[in-house]
Design a protein around this motif. Sequence first.
Motif, PDB file in Angstrom:
ATOM      1  N   ASP A 111       4.556 -91.013 -56.619  1.00 45.47           N
ATOM      2  CA  ASP A 111       5.722 -90.280 -56.119  1.00 45.47           C
ATOM      3  C   ASP A 111       5.302 -89.137 -55.206  1.00 45.47           C
ATOM      4  N   ASP A 112       4.251 -88.457 -55.593  1.00 42.92           N
ATOM      5  CA  ASP A 112       3.749 -87.373 -54.748  1.00 42.92           C
ATOM      6  C   ASP A 112       3.370 -87.894 -53.364  1.00 42.92           C
ATOM      7  N   ILE A 113       2.692 -89.028 -53.369  1.00 36.86           N
ATOM      8  CA  ILE A 113       2.276 -89.611 -52.090  1.00 36.86           C
ATOM      9  C   ILE A 113       3.497 -89.909 -51.229  1.00 36.86           C
ATOM     10  N   ARG A 114       4.482 -90.495 -51.853  1.00 30.78           N
ATOM     11  CA  ARG A 114       5.705 -90.803 -51.104  1.00 30.78           C
ATOM     12  C   ARG A 114       6.304 -89.522 -50.508  1.00 30.78           C
ATOM     13  N   ASP A 115       6.270 -88.457 -51.289  1.00 30.79           N
ATOM     14  CA  ASP A 115       6.819 -87.196 -50.797  1.00 30.79           C
ATOM     15  C   ASP A 115       6.064 -86.698 -49.567  1.00 30.79           C
ATOM     16  N   VAL A 116       4.768 -86.835 -49.596  1.00 23.25           N
ATOM     17  CA  VAL A 116       3.987 -86.362 -48.448  1.00 23.25           C
ATOM     18  C   VAL A 116       4.347 -87.170 -47.204  1.00 23.25           C
ATOM     19  N   TYR A 117       4.458 -88.474 -47.366  1.00 25.57           N
ATOM     20  CA  TYR A 117       4.856 -89.295 -46.217  1.00 25.57           C
ATOM     21  C   TYR A 117       6.222 -88.862 -45.695  1.00 25.57           C
ATOM     22  N   SER A 145      -0.845 -79.115 -33.870  1.00 25.65           N
ATOM     23  CA  SER A 145      -0.322 -80.414 -34.269  1.00 25.65           C
ATOM     24  C   SER A 145      -1.397 -81.259 -34.935  1.00 25.65           C
ATOM     25  N   ASP A 146      -2.562 -81.248 -34.307  1.00 28.09           N
ATOM     26  CA  ASP A 146      -3.673 -81.999 -34.885  1.00 28.09           C
ATOM     27  C   ASP A 146      -3.943 -81.532 -36.307  1.00 28.09           C
ATOM     28  N   GLN A 147      -3.956 -80.240 -36.451  1.00 25.69           N
ATOM     29  CA  GLN A 147      -4.262 -79.671 -37.750  1.00 25.69           C
ATOM     30  C   GLN A 147      -3.219 -80.090 -38.785  1.00 25.69           C
ATOM     31  N   GLN A 148      -1.981 -80.089 -38.352  1.00 26.86           N
ATOM     32  CA  GLN A 148      -0.913 -80.463 -39.280  1.00 26.86           C
ATOM     33  C   GLN A 148      -1.065 -81.913 -39.745  1.00 26.86           C
ATOM     34  N   LEU A 149      -1.312 -82.783 -38.784  1.00 27.07           N
ATOM     35  CA  LEU A 149      -1.505 -84.195 -39.142  1.00 27.07           C
ATOM     36  C   LEU A 149      -2.691 -84.346 -40.074  1.00 27.07           C
ATOM     37  N   ARG A 150      -3.769 -83.663 -39.738  1.00 18.92           N
ATOM     38  CA  ARG A 150      -4.961 -83.771 -40.575  1.00 18.92           C
ATOM     39  C   ARG A 150      -4.670 -83.356 -42.013  1.00 18.92           C
ATOM     40  N   VAL A 165      -3.840 -91.606 -30.562  1.00 26.88           N
ATOM     41  CA  VAL A 165      -3.499 -90.186 -30.659  1.00 26.88           C
ATOM     42  C   VAL A 165      -3.856 -89.653 -32.038  1.00 26.88           C
ATOM     43  N   TYR A 166      -3.480 -90.403 -33.034  1.00 28.81           N
ATOM     44  CA  TYR A 166      -3.745 -89.961 -34.405  1.00 28.81           C
ATOM     45  C   TYR A 166      -5.238 -89.901 -34.689  1.00 28.81           C
ATOM     46  N   LYS A 167      -5.932 -90.935 -34.237  1.00 32.82           N
ATOM     47  CA  LYS A 167      -7.376 -90.955 -34.482  1.00 32.82           C
ATOM     48  C   LYS A 167      -8.051 -89.775 -33.797  1.00 32.82           C
ATOM     49  N   ALA A 168      -7.594 -89.483 -32.600  1.00 37.65           N
ATOM     50  CA  ALA A 168      -8.181 -88.350 -31.882  1.00 37.65           C
ATOM     51  C   ALA A 168      -7.952 -87.061 -32.671  1.00 37.65           C
ATOM     52  N   ALA A 169      -6.768 -86.925 -33.204  1.00 38.97           N
ATOM     53  CA  ALA A 169      -6.445 -85.719 -33.973  1.00 38.97           C
ATOM     54  C   ALA A 169      -7.361 -85.586 -35.178  1.00 38.97           C
ATOM     55  N   LEU A 170      -7.832 -86.708 -35.677  1.00 40.57           N
ATOM     56  CA  LEU A 170      -8.657 -86.690 -36.880  1.00 40.57           C
ATOM     57  C   LEU A 170     -10.143 -86.778 -36.558  1.00 40.57           C
ATOM     58  N   GLY A 171     -10.436 -86.747 -35.274  1.00 42.73           N
ATOM     59  CA  GLY A 171     -11.843 -86.787 -34.895  1.00 42.73           C
ATOM     60  C   GLY A 171     -12.474 -88.144 -35.122  1.00 42.73           C
ATOM     61  N   LEU A 172     -11.662 -89.174 -35.201  1.00 40.33           N
ATOM     62  CA  LEU A 172     -12.222 -90.509 -35.431  1.00 40.33           C
ATOM     63  C   LEU A 172     -12.751 -91.145 -34.162  1.00 40.33           C
ATOM     64  N   ILE A 173     -12.267 -90.640 -33.040  1.00 38.97           N
ATOM     65  CA  ILE A 173     -12.781 -91.186 -31.777  1.00 38.97           C
ATOM     66  C   ILE A 173     -13.063 -90.067 -30.802  1.00 38.97           C
ATOM     67  N   GLY A 195       7.921 -85.558 -37.608  1.00 41.99           N
ATOM     68  CA  GLY A 195       7.783 -86.379 -36.417  1.00 41.99           C
ATOM     69  C   GLY A 195       6.647 -87.387 -36.437  1.00 41.99           C
ATOM     70  N   TYR A 196       5.915 -87.459 -37.534  1.00 39.66           N
ATOM     71  CA  TYR A 196       4.814 -88.423 -37.602  1.00 39.66           C
ATOM     72  C   TYR A 196       5.310 -89.764 -38.119  1.00 39.66           C
TER      73      TYR A 196
END
Lengths: 96, 96, 96, 96
Positions: free
Chosen positions: A46-52, B23-28, D88-96, A59-60
């Motif tokens: 449930d926590d995971i679902r909340d984070v999503y 934004s990057d930080q937030q996603l991370r 975009v997401y990968k870049a934000a996470l430093g994956l690429i 906006g993600y």
Amino acid sequence: MSEIGHNSNEILGDDEDDDIVASDQQLRLFIERIENLEGEKKAIADDIRDVYSEARSQGYDPKIMRIVIRDRKLQPQDRQERDAILDVYKAALGLI
Amino acid sequence: MSEIGHNSNEILGDDEDDDIVASDQQLRLFIERIENLEGEKKAIADDIRDVYSEARSQGYDPKIMRIVIRDRKLQPQDRQERDAILDVYKAALGLI
Amino acid sequence: MSEIGHNSNEILGDDEDDDIVASDQQLRLFIERIENLEGEKKAIADDIRDVYSEARSQGYDPKIMRIVIRDRKLQPQDRQERDAILDVYKAALGLI
Amino acid sequence: MSEIGHNSNEILGDDEDDDIVASDQQLRLFIERIENLEGEKKAIADDIRDVYSEARSQGYDPKIMRIVIRDRKLQPQDRQERDAILDVYKAALGLI
DNA sequence: GAACTTATGTCGGTGC
DNA sequence: GCACCGACATAAGTTC
């Protein structure tokens, strides 16, 4: 209720009854341990679902977040090996 | 290549960069929260597997334990309704 | 880039190229056979879904139909054994 | 046993019995249609498994074959859109 | 009704 | 050699 009965209400009984009761108790403990763990597991799910949900509200795209997370689980080496063979297969099929 | 570069190495930059970094930080942070929770979830799943293993080593049948656990999750009323319909269907098929 | 190129454009080439082409062709055939079979499988899965839908529109409960169908797959003897153990477990847990 | 009985042995009975029998028959037909379709589906699944086995015996990796097949199902456009966000997401996470 | 998550069954790998 | 174990694929259930 039976007066004597083969039930669990006797204070003093035969050894066989004791065995059965002990066995019952053991099974019950296993079941309860599992149920408790499943409860904890569900709470975390449930926590995971909340984070999503929260991320989506920012906006993600959860769907793509899942792909990223799955990718991050792979060891770099494993992924590279996999990708190498993958390229060979794709080339054979005219995909690249 | 840009001469100065639109990257994250500048100490002082424009606001747009700040936005991107934020934004990057937030996603991370979202991703990491999820990954941590998934780690906990997996640990619990492993614990559950261990309990089933232990029960099996004591002579219990995990497959049937699962049925019991599933059944215990149902409300008595729901289970009775389900069983009632089930009986009708089985009768129709000559199963009972 | 190699001058002559190790590609598939040469009309007459070396045996190695022939091997590669043969191999490519073999893989392609495997893939296509599987894709065709998966197509057929999906068509049948859709048919099954349709039957459940039709049954539901006639007032039957698909969920319980699935239970019945699962049960009918079991050998009578196996089901009896399962039910016997199940009863023991339920009794141990005070479910019956 | 009931003397007259609410069973299906009477040649001539009341309308209610007819209704029940008709209903039983309808359910049975639904179930049998589904079981037949599931049988066909399973046969195809077995064929698919056989092809993977054969491919493996020829040196191909079934796991990677599955990835290729999955990829071929995607529409090029959809995959490109997905990949764009993914980058975009990968870049934000430093994956690429 | 479609997508995602969970659960179950199966298969290949491994250790005794 | 078999039996356990983990991974994978499929099927079911649930949610949006």
